[in-house]
Design a protein around this motif. Structure first.
Motif, PDB file in Angstrom:
ATOM      1  N   THR A 191       5.154  -1.405   2.044  1.00 61.88           N
ATOM      2  CA  THR A 191       5.964  -1.396   0.826  1.00 61.88           C
ATOM      3  C   THR A 191       5.322  -2.168  -0.313  1.00 61.88           C
ATOM      4  OG1 THR A 191       7.988  -1.223   2.144  1.00 61.88           O
ATOM      5  CG2 THR A 191       8.219  -1.937  -0.148  1.00 61.88           C
TER       6      THR A 191
ATOM      7  N   LEU B 262       5.359  -0.080   9.351  1.00 61.96           N
ATOM      8  CA  LEU B 262       5.612   0.829   8.225  1.00 61.96           C
ATOM      9  C   LEU B 262       6.175   0.062   7.028  1.00 61.96           C
ATOM     10  CD1 LEU B 262       7.134   3.873  10.154  1.00 61.96           C
ATOM     11  CD2 LEU B 262       4.982   3.855   8.880  1.00 61.96           C
TER      12      LEU B 262
ATOM     13  N   SER C  84       8.685   3.586   4.009  1.00 63.98           N
ATOM     14  CA  SER C  84       8.357   2.179   4.247  1.00 63.98           C
ATOM     15  C   SER C  84       9.511   1.243   3.921  1.00 63.98           C
ATOM     16  CB  SER C  84       7.109   1.787   3.448  1.00 63.98           C
ATOM     17  OG  SER C  84       7.355   1.809   2.056  1.00 63.98           O
TER      18      SER C  84
END
Length: 312
Positions: free
Chosen positions: A206, A202, A47
């Protein structure tokens, strides 16, 4: 000023909520050591690199990056000065040898990604990310060189200050994602929309995963290890008073854009790096002290950051 404090608290509260969700999930057994390790692998290897590529290519062009790159001098100078001061304090206050390197590293290195990135996003939005990454490059480089060297001296044998293994660790997937993003903007290459959308989706993993992981780390530290002594007080002083004050002073001599200045001050006041505990355990240093320093500074950060935001 009161309104600024309230705004800062409102920005921090979503971060606190996600950390509490991670803590509660660990408490009821939904997040264990295996899942926590999986979180770190996903963040560091998937990520975060994707987020780097997406954000760099969306936030910078070649000329803008070259103009801002000189700003890295501020975190570099502030951390080097912090390192020298940490050596003097560890001698003056007679920090035990088995945790002297951990203390020094905790004093001058901060958690620029797991905590720094989500907090800067909450406070300043996505425009802050390039400046977060500039600080991250310096912080990571100095941690895997000076920091690891100091921590290794606590244990059985010291590693060379500059070695192939330390250089490999500096070249993390996150940093490689940053470099790929730079290559793309310097070459003027635009990736297909499906690739950028994938990187963005993606990359958005995080922050929530990082905050859930912090909650897990806080839960994993037993209450019996929560002892405030002079060593911990000195770490708190280094993280939340000395480091941001030093950056503030340097900003009077090295002029950078206003948002970059604010991000650098916030980044300098982040908690102790989680990697310090892992490295300390690997080299036979006092990893419990490192874990507690990480935990107590992570908790204190929730109170300190709104105060710093009010002051700046």
């Amino acid at each position: 000023m009161l309104q600024t404090f309230r705004t800062s608290v409102d920005s921090i509260l979503p971060v606190v909520v996600m950390i509490l969700v991670g803590y509660c999930s660990a408490r009821i057994g939904w997040i264990d050591e295996k899942i926590g390790n999986a979180f770190t692998k996903i963040i560091l290897n998937i990520s975060l690199p994707c987020y780097m590529i997406w954000n760099i290519t969306n936030s910078f062009d070649r000329d803008k990056f070259l103009m801002l790159f000189s700003g890295m001098l501020i975190p570099f100078l502030s951390m080097l000065i912090g390192y020298v001061v940490s050596i003097l304090l560890s001698i003056l206050f007679k920090i035990p040898r088995e945790k002297r390197g951990v203390f020094r590293t905790a004093f001058f290195c901060s958690n620029t990604i797991f905590v720094g990135l989500p907090i800067n996003l909450a406070l300043f939005g996505e425009k802050s990310v390039p400046y977060v990454l500039l600080y991250y490059i310096v912080n990571t480089t100095l941690f895997w060189t000076l920091g690891v060297y100091e921590i290794s001296k606590d244990g059985l044998s010291a590693v060379p200050l500059l070695s192939l293994s330390s250089l490999k660790k500096i070249a993390t997937p996150a940093l490689l994602g940053f470099i790929i993003g730079l290559i793309l903007i310097f070459l003027g290459v635009s990736l297909p929309h499906f690739a950028m959308d994938s990187f963005h989706s993606l990359g958005n993993l995080t922050t929530p995963l990082a905050l859930l992981f912090i909650g897990f780390v806080l839960y994993s530290i037993h209450l019996s290890e929560w002892r405030i002594d002079k060593d911990i007080l000195l770490v708190l002083f280094g993280r939340f008073i000395f480091s941001p004050l030093l950056v503030f002073i340097l900003l009077h001599f090295i002029h950078v854009p206003e948002l970059m200045a604010k991000v650098f001050i916030i980044q300098s006041a982040m908690p102790v790096m989680t990697n310090i505990s892992i490295v300390a355990k690997g080299y036979g240093s006092d990893y419990k002290f490192a874990s507690f320093a990480t935990a107590i500074t992570s908790v204190a950060c929730v109170i300190v950051i709104p105060c710093i935001m009010t002051l700046i």
